[in-house]
Design a protein around this motif. Structure first.
Motif, short mmCIF file in Angstrom:
data_model
loop_
_atom_site.label_atom_id
_atom_site.label_comp_id
_atom_site.label_asym_id
_atom_site.label_seq_id
_atom_site.Cartn_x
_atom_site.Cartn_y
_atom_site.Cartn_z
N GLU A 146 0.83 -1.21 0.00
CA GLU A 146 0.00 0.00 0.00
C GLU A 146 0.86 1.26 0.00
O GLU A 146 0.39 2.34 -0.37
CB GLU A 146 -0.92 0.01 1.23
N HIS A 147 2.10 1.11 0.39
CA HIS A 147 2.93 2.30 0.62
C HIS A 147 4.13 2.36 -0.33
O HIS A 147 5.20 2.80 0.03
CB HIS A 147 3.40 2.32 2.08
N MET A 148 3.90 1.85 -1.52
CA MET A 148 4.98 1.85 -2.51
C MET A 148 4.74 2.98 -3.52
O MET A 148 3.61 3.42 -3.70
CB MET A 148 5.01 0.52 -3.26
N PRO A 149 5.80 3.42 -4.22
CA PRO A 149 5.61 4.41 -5.27
C PRO A 149 4.72 3.84 -6.39
O PRO A 149 4.61 2.63 -6.55
CB PRO A 149 7.03 4.64 -5.81
N ASP A 150 4.10 4.75 -7.17
CA ASP A 150 3.29 4.33 -8.31
C ASP A 150 4.09 3.42 -9.23
O ASP A 150 5.28 3.66 -9.45
CB ASP A 150 2.86 5.56 -9.12
N GLN A 151 3.42 2.45 -9.77
CA GLN A 151 3.98 1.52 -10.76
C GLN A 151 5.00 0.54 -10.19
O GLN A 151 5.50 -0.31 -10.91
CB GLN A 151 4.59 2.26 -11.96
N ALA A 152 5.31 0.65 -8.90
CA ALA A 152 6.21 -0.34 -8.30
C ALA A 152 5.46 -1.66 -8.15
O ALA A 152 4.23 -1.68 -7.97
CB ALA A 152 6.71 0.14 -6.95
N ARG A 153 6.19 -2.75 -8.27
CA ARG A 153 5.60 -4.08 -8.13
C ARG A 153 6.56 -4.96 -7.37
O ARG A 153 7.78 -4.87 -7.57
CB ARG A 153 5.38 -4.72 -9.51
N VAL A 154 6.02 -5.86 -6.53
CA VAL A 154 6.87 -6.82 -5.83
C VAL A 154 6.27 -8.21 -6.05
O VAL A 154 5.10 -8.43 -5.76
CB VAL A 154 6.93 -6.53 -4.31
N HIS A 155 7.06 -9.11 -6.60
CA HIS A 155 6.61 -10.49 -6.84
C HIS A 155 7.48 -11.44 -6.02
O HIS A 155 8.63 -11.13 -5.75
CB HIS A 155 6.77 -10.90 -8.30
N PHE A 156 6.92 -12.60 -5.66
CA PHE A 156 7.77 -13.58 -4.99
C PHE A 156 7.39 -15.00 -5.42
O PHE A 156 6.29 -15.23 -5.92
CB PHE A 156 7.68 -13.44 -3.46
N ALA A 157 8.34 -15.90 -5.22
CA ALA A 157 8.09 -17.32 -5.47
C ALA A 157 8.78 -18.11 -4.35
O ALA A 157 9.80 -17.67 -3.81
CB ALA A 157 8.68 -17.73 -6.82
N TYR A 158 8.18 -19.26 -4.01
CA TYR A 158 8.85 -20.14 -3.05
C TYR A 158 9.87 -21.00 -3.79
O TYR A 158 9.54 -21.68 -4.77
CB TYR A 158 7.83 -21.06 -2.36
N ILE A 159 11.09 -20.94 -3.35
CA ILE A 159 12.14 -21.81 -3.89
C ILE A 159 12.20 -23.08 -3.06
O ILE A 159 12.42 -24.18 -3.56
CB ILE A 159 13.50 -21.07 -3.85
N ASN A 160 12.02 -22.93 -1.74
CA ASN A 160 12.01 -24.07 -0.82
C ASN A 160 10.97 -23.76 0.25
O ASN A 160 11.10 -22.80 1.00
CB ASN A 160 13.41 -24.23 -0.20
N SER A 161 9.92 -24.59 0.28
CA SER A 161 8.86 -24.33 1.26
C SER A 161 9.05 -25.17 2.53
O SER A 161 8.14 -25.31 3.32
CB SER A 161 7.49 -24.59 0.64
N GLY A 162 10.21 -25.74 2.69
CA GLY A 162 10.53 -26.38 3.97
C GLY A 162 10.28 -27.87 4.05
O GLY A 162 10.46 -28.47 5.10
N GLY A 163 9.89 -28.47 2.95
CA GLY A 163 9.67 -29.92 2.96
C GLY A 163 8.21 -30.28 2.95
O GLY A 163 7.34 -29.40 3.00
N ILE A 164 7.92 -31.59 2.92
CA ILE A 164 6.54 -32.04 2.76
C ILE A 164 5.99 -32.72 4.02
O ILE A 164 4.89 -33.26 4.01
CB ILE A 164 6.40 -32.98 1.55
N SER A 165 6.78 -32.70 5.09
CA SER A 165 6.31 -33.37 6.32
C SER A 165 5.71 -32.34 7.26
O SER A 165 6.40 -31.43 7.72
CB SER A 165 7.49 -34.06 7.01
#
Ligand SMILES: [Zn+2]
Length: 488
Positions: A227-246
Motif C-alpha cells: 500500500e505504501h509503494m511508489p506508483d507503478q512499483a511491483r513486488v513479486h515472490f516465489a517459493y524456492i524451498n517451502s521447507g519440505g513435505i512433512s
C-alpha cells in the motif's frame, strides 16, 4: 535516404543463412547462462563473416563481442538468444502441445532466436556497406546472454563494454512495427533464505524454530508494504524451498525469491532495502536467521528521442511488410486461442493504440513521442541505455495479441511472418546505424541528450560490485548462488 535500397538488397541477399540460424537457435532453446551452443553458432558465424570475436566477456562464458571495421563512430548491435523453461511447443500448431523431437523442455517464448539473429545480420550488413563505400566506422555485435529472469547486459554494462559506443541499436520481436516507445521498470532480484531449527512438531514443538513461518511472515509484511509503494512499483515472490513435505517436522530451512520493480533503479533499491528490513523482522519474530543472496538487477530504459526519430525515419523508408493470405489465416486461428481480455490488452502496450486490430498489423505505426509511454516489464537493455545512447524498434513477428512467454509465441517462432519481422528489424537497425554514421551532429546531439537525462553522472550499475554472474546451470534448477550477504 539513398542507403535504404542497398541495405534492403544486402539483407535480402543474405537472408537464407540467417533464417536457418534463427531456426537452429529456436530448436536449441537454451536457458539463461547455459546458451553454449546458441552463442557459439552466432560467434562462429560472425567470425566466418570477418569479425574479430572475443568470447566469454564480463565473466560469462556465453557472452561475446564481435568487431569489424576501424575508426569513425562505434555502432553497437545488441543480440540475445536465451529461451524460457517449460515452453517446449510444436512449431506451427494452433494448440498447446509439446514438440515430440524437442531437445529439452524449453521454448523461445520471447523470440530471442529472432532478436539475436536480426541484430547479427544488421551488423554484418552495416559492415559490408561501410566497406563497400570506403566509410570509416567500427561495427560491433554484442552476444548478450541471459535476458530472461537474469541480466546479462547489466553485467556487461558494469564491465564497461558499452561505454565507448556512439550508439547502441536493438529491437524486440512483437505484434506490430514501431519505434520502441514503452517505459520499462528497473528491478532488483534476491533470494531470502531462512534458517531455523528442526524438531518434532508434536513431541517438541517448543524446541523448533520454523523457517517456513519466517518466510510466510515476510510475505505478509510485504503485503502491508504494497500500500505504501511508489506508483507503478511491483513486488513479486516465489517459493524456492517451502521447507519440505512433512507436517510433523518443524521446517529448518525455507527460501523465497523476490523481484522488486520500480520506475527507476534508485526507487527499486530503496524498496529493496525496505523488503530486507521486513525479512529481518520476520526472522526476529520467529527466532530464525535470514541470509539475503543478491541475484540480479537492471535499470529502466532511458529513451533517446534524437535517435528514436532517426530510427523512425529509416523504418518508414523501408516500409511495412507484405503478408500472404496463408499468414493471415494462420494468425486468425491463433487469435481464436487467445483470451479476449488478453487480446484487448495488447493495445495497451502501444503508444499509437489501434482501434481496429487485425490478425496481423503489417504497416509501421506512427512514432508518438508526445503521448505518455505505456509501462511494460523490465529489460537489461535499460543498462545499455544509461551507458550509451540507445534506440530500439519492435516488429510484427506474431499475430496481433499474442502474449509474450506463451506457447502461441513459441508456435509462431519459425513461421514466415516471424522471419519477415526479423528481416524488417535487420534492415531497420542496419539502415539506422548507417544513417547515423553520416550524421556526426546527430550523434553528438544523442550523446548530449543522454548526458542531460543522466545528469552528467556516469552510469551506475545497480548490481553491487561483488556480485558475479551465476555459473551456468541446468535448465529449470534454482539459480546458483553467486554472492551471499547475511543480514540477520
Ligand atoms: Zn524478450
Amino acid at each position: 535516404m539513398k542507403h535504404i535500397a542497398k541495405v534492403v538488397e544486402l539483407v535480402e541477399s543474405k537472408k537464407d543463412d540467417y533464417i536457418a540460424l534463427a531456426n537452429d537457435i529456436w530448436s536449441l532453446a537454451e536457458m539463461r547462462y547455459a546458451e553454449f551452443e546458441s552463442a557459439e553458432r552466432h560467434a562462429s558465424a560472425i567470425e566466418a563473416a570477418g569479425f574479430t570475436v572475443t568470447r566469454g566477456v564480463a565473466g560469462m562464458p556465453t557472452a561475446f563481442m564481435a568487431q569489424a571495421g576501424r575508426g569513425g563512430p562505434v555502432i553497437g548491435f545488441l543480440g540475445e538468444y536465451d529461451a524460457l523453461a517449460g515452453l517446449n511447443q510444436e512449431s506451427g500448431a494452433t494448440a498447446c502441445r509439446p514438440a515430440a523431437d524437442a531437445a529439452n523442455g524449453n521454448g523461445h517464448g520471447c523470440g530471442h532466436h529472432l532478436l539475436g539473429t536480426a541484430s547479427h545480420l544488421a551488423a554484418v550488413v552495416a559492415r559490408d556497406y561501410f566497406a563497400a563505400h570506403g566509410i570509416e566506422a567500427t561495427v560491433r555485435f554484442y552476444g548478450c546472454p541471459a535476458e530472461e529472469a537474469a541480466a546479462g547486459k547489466t553485467f556487461m554494462a558494469r564491465a564497461g563494454l558499452f561505454d565507448d559506443l556512439d550508439v547502441a541499436l536493438c529491437w524486440h520481436p512483437s505484434v506490430a512495427n514501431s519505434v520502441f516507445m514503452n517505459a520499462t521498470l528497473a528491478n532488483v532480484q534476491a533470494y531470502f533464505r531462512f534458517h531455523g531449527k528442526a524438531s518434532h512438531a508434536a513431541l517438541a514443538p517448543h524446541l523448533g524454530r520454523s523457517a517456513l513461518d519466517a518466510a510466510e511472515l515476510m510475505n505478509i509484511g510485504v503485503n502491508y508494504l504494497r500500500e505504501h509503494m511508489p506508483d507503478q512499483a511491483r513486488v513479486h515472490f516465489a517459493y524456492i524451498n517451502s521447507g519440505g513435505i512433512s507436517t510433523n517436522v518443524v521446517p529448518a530451512h525455507a527460501e523465497t525469491l523476490y523481484t522488486i520493480r520500480a520506475r527507476t533503479s534508485p526507487e527499486a533499491i530503496d524498496l529493496f532495502e525496505r523488503v530486507k528490513q521486513i525479512a529481518e523482522g520476520a526472522a526476529l519474530m520467529t527466532g530464525t536467521r535470514v541470509e539475503m543472496v543478491f541475484d540480479k538487477a537492471c535499470s529502466n530504459v532511458l529513451h533517446n528521442d534524437t535517435l528514436d526519430a532517426v530510427l523512425d525515419r529509416n523504418m518508414h523508408a523501408i516500409g511495412g511488410m507484405n503478408v500472404t493470405a496463408n499468414e493471415v489465416a494462420f494468425a486468425t486461428e491463433i487469435q481464436k486461442t487467445i483470451n479476449p481480455d488478453d487480446l484487448a490488452n495488447a493495445s495497451r502496450h502501444f503508444a499509437a493504440a489501434l482501434r481496429d486490430p487485425r490478425p496481423i498489423i503489417p504497416e509501421i505505426l506512427p512514432y508518438r513521442p508526445d503521448v505518455e509511454r505505456p509501462v511494460t516489464g523490465s529489460t537489461d537493455v535499460g543498462d545499455v541505455s544509461w551507458a550509451a545512447p540507445t534506440t530500439q524498434c519492435l516488429t510484427a513477428c506474431y499475430a496481433w495479441g499474442t502474449g509474450f512467454h506463451s506457447w502461441q509465441m513459441v508456435s509462431q517462432g519459425k513461421l514466415s511472418l516471424a522471419h519477415k519481422g526479423m528481416l524488417l528489424a535487420a534492415k531497420t537497425l542496419a539502415a539506422t546505424g548507417i544513417d547515423l554514421v553520416g550524421q556526426p551532429a546527430t550523434l553528438r546531439a544523442a550523446r548530449e541528450e543522454l548526458h542531460r537525462k543522466r545528469g552528467l553522472k556516469p552510469y551506475q550499475c545497480p548490481i553491487p560490485g561483488d556480485v558475479t554472474p551465476p555459473p551456468a546451470r541446468a535448465a529449470g534448477t534454482p539459480a546458483a548462488r553467486a554472492s551471499q550477504d547475511v543480514i540477520a
